[in-house]
Design an enzyme around this catalytic site. Structure first.
Site, PDB file in Angstrom:
ATOM      1  NE  ARG A   1      46.879  42.653  45.556  1.00 28.22           N
ATOM      2  CZ  ARG A   1      45.584  42.742  45.288  1.00 28.22           C
ATOM      3  NH1 ARG A   1      44.676  42.389  46.211  1.00 28.22           N
ATOM      4  NH2 ARG A   1      45.151  43.198  44.149  1.00 28.22           N
ATOM      5  N   GLY A   2      47.050  46.147  46.239  1.00 25.41           N
ATOM      6  CA  GLY A   2      45.807  46.780  45.800  1.00 25.41           C
ATOM      7  C   GLY A   2      45.867  48.255  46.186  1.00 25.41           C
ATOM      8  CB  ALA A   3      45.285  51.320  44.188  1.00 20.47           C
TER       9      ALA A   3
ATOM     10  NE  ARG B   1      53.510  47.389  44.573  1.00 16.60           N
ATOM     11  CZ  ARG B   1      52.494  46.626  44.123  1.00 16.60           C
ATOM     12  NH1 ARG B   1      51.493  46.343  44.930  1.00 16.60           N
ATOM     13  NH2 ARG B   1      52.464  46.195  42.888  1.00 16.60           N
TER      14      ARG B   1
ATOM     15  CD  GLN C   1      48.196  40.217  41.547  1.00 18.80           C
ATOM     16  OE1 GLN C   1      48.293  39.487  40.556  1.00 18.80           O
ATOM     17  NE2 GLN C   1      49.017  41.228  41.749  1.00 18.80           N
TER      18      GLN C   1
ATOM     19  CG  ASP D   1      47.050  49.857  40.562  1.00 15.31           C
ATOM     20  OD1 ASP D   1      46.536  49.034  39.792  1.00 15.31           O
ATOM     21  OD2 ASP D   1      47.390  49.577  41.725  1.00 15.31           O
TER      22      ASP D   1
ATOM     23  CG  ASN E   1      43.841  47.697  36.887  1.00 12.57           C
ATOM     24  OD1 ASN E   1      43.964  47.860  38.101  1.00 12.57           O
ATOM     25  ND2 ASN E   1      43.197  46.657  36.393  1.00 12.57           N
ATOM     26  CE  LYS E   2      48.846  43.674  39.150  1.00  8.08           C
ATOM     27  NZ  LYS E   2      50.249  44.012  39.503  1.00  8.08           N
TER      28      LYS E   2
HETATM   29  O1  MRU Z   1      50.182  44.694  42.147  1.00  5.24           O
HETATM   30  P1  MRU Z   1      48.856  44.811  42.844  1.00  5.24           P
HETATM   31  O2  MRU Z   1      48.279  43.493  43.242  1.00  5.24           O
HETATM   32  O3  MRU Z   1      48.902  45.810  43.965  1.00  5.24           O
HETATM   33  O4  MRU Z   1      47.892  45.410  41.737  1.00  5.24           O
HETATM   34  C1  MRU Z   1      46.545  45.626  42.047  1.00  5.24           C
HETATM   35  C2  MRU Z   1      45.747  46.089  40.908  1.00  5.24           C
HETATM   36  O5  MRU Z   1      46.234  46.315  39.822  1.00  5.24           O
HETATM   37  C3  MRU Z   1      44.289  46.365  41.177  1.00  5.24           C
HETATM   38  O6  MRU Z   1      43.513  46.094  40.054  1.00  5.24           O
HETATM   39  C4  MRU Z   1      44.133  47.845  41.542  1.00  5.24           C
HETATM   40  O7  MRU Z   1      45.000  48.179  42.577  1.00  5.24           O
HETATM   41  C5  MRU Z   1      42.764  48.173  41.931  1.00  5.24           C
HETATM   42  S1  MRU Z   1      42.385  47.563  43.527  1.00  5.24           S
HETATM   43  C6  MRU Z   1      40.896  48.135  44.022  1.00  5.24           C
END
Ligand code: MRU
Length: 355
Positions: free
Chosen positions: A45-47, A84, A191, A232, A242-243
């Site tokens: 996970r993470g963009a 996603r 996370q 994201d 973002n999250k």
């Molecule tokens: O749902 P996730 O864990 O994929 O969400 C991740 C985030 O929101 C991060 O802050 C974002 O992707 C930046 S990662 C460099």
């Protein structure tokens, strides 16, 4: 530094982030559908990391058969695009793979396969380089001795390596700025508690874990010098998805006049998306809210909302740090210049040369 994802002997290998920090288990994907499933199920996970996973997944999918190559390519891309919806890096990576395919599609299958794998490797390596560069730009904004608040995990695990928000934190730490970090746990997927705390502890960067609701308390007490988060998707006007919980932190930071920085590579900037209202927000399984692991913490059958992301309006953002430099308001111009690699205000310079 942890290896988030890599190509190894005709497979895609990734650390299973759902099991951290308790267990370090690496999943080996032999089939592109396993990679897509891993993105959907948050193994990775993470963009930026999911962009890299999609690129390797597409390269893998094209190595599994020699028949009907163009149709196969479309099917594989479609599978990844459906994993996603919010992080634009996923679609950015698919677009890059598509451009490569278009360039070589008239060649033989072996050449197509090699070109796609080369491109996926480039996306992986460029992401690490971008994070290191944005880390340097961002570190200059962090005051000496600062306690920095971060949310979710925008670290090595969320990228090909080094991290975005944690890249800035790593660079500031390495520069001897004697910073410390306050990490929010990040309900419901945790996370912050599971991944950010784990990464920072491993790097011996001082970190204090708090629950999400404690952030305002520490800001009011003057304990936070700045907030740094990842993204994201950054819209053309500087609104940032973002999250979930990021918007609340930005509003709190604004209330307490604390700088609020976003760290993201230009692959996260979506100039085709005018503003935050146009960013699709993923809704996830209610079980993530009603359960912690296998333990149910809410009454059975309760109504639940579980948006995975929120949008922070650009007015609350002090600066957006990219690998090509720092964008500040008005973001429409500054982001476009950075993404398109243009120089600053060329017309004014032209005018001054004439006088
Ligand atoms: O749902 P996730 O864990 O994929 O969400 C991740 C985030 O929101 C991060 O802050 C974002 O992707 C930046 S990662 C460099």
């Amino acid at each position: 530094m942890v290896r988030t994802i890599e190509w190894r002997n005709e497979t895609v290998v990734m650390i299973d982030q759902r099991l951290l920090p308790g267990q370090e288990v690496y999943r080996v994907c032999h089939d592109y559908r396993e990679v897509a499933r891993a993105i959907k199920d948050m193994v990775i996970r993470g963009a930026p990391a999911i962009g890299v996973a999609a690129a390797f997944g597409i390269a893998l999918g094209m190595r599994q058969t020699r028949r009907d190559v163009p149709r196969r390519f479309e099917r594989v891309c479609k599978t990844f695009a459906a994993t996603r919806p919010t992080a634009v890096n996923l679609f950015w990576a698919i677009d890059r793979m598509r451009r490569t395919f278009t360039r070589v599609r008239a060649h033989g299958v072996d050449e197509i396969r090699e070109a796609l794998l080369r491109e996926a490797r480039a996306i992986h390596d460029e992401d690490i380089a971008a994070n290191r560069a944005l880390g340097q730009h961002g570190a200059a904004l962090v005051p000496r001795g600062a306690q920095v608040l971060t949310h979710c995990n925008a670290g090595a695990l969320a990228t090909a390596g080094y991290g975005t928000a944690l890249g800035v934190i790593r660079a500031a730490h390495a520069a001897g700025k004697h910073i410390s970090v306050m990490a929010t746990e990040t309900r419901p997927f945790l996370q912050g508690a599971r991944l950010t705390a784990w990464e920072l502890k491993a790097d011996r960067i001082p970190v204090t874990l708090i629950t999400d609701g404690m952030a305002g308390h520490f800001m009011r007490a003057g304990k936070i010098a700045c907030v740094i988060v990842g993204a994201d998707r950054v819209a053309a006007n500087g609104d940032v998805a973002n999250k979930i919980g990021t918007y609340g932190l930005a509003a709190l930071a604004h209330r307490h006049r604390i700088p609020f920085f976003v760290a993201a590579p230009t692959s996260t900037v979506d100039l085709a998306c005018a503003d935050g209202d146009h960013i699709p927000i993923e809704d996830r399984d209610p079980r993530e809210v009603t359960h912690i692991g296998d333990r149910q913490i809410a009454p059975a059958g309760i109504a639940v909302a579980n948006p995975a992301f929120d949008v922070t309006p650009h007015q609350l953002i002090s600066a957006i740090v990219t690998e090509r430099g720092v964008a500040s308001a008005p973001y429409k111009g500054s982001l476009r210049r950075l993404v398109r690699g243009q120089r600053r205000e060329p017309r004014r310079r032209e005018a001054s040369r004439r006088t």
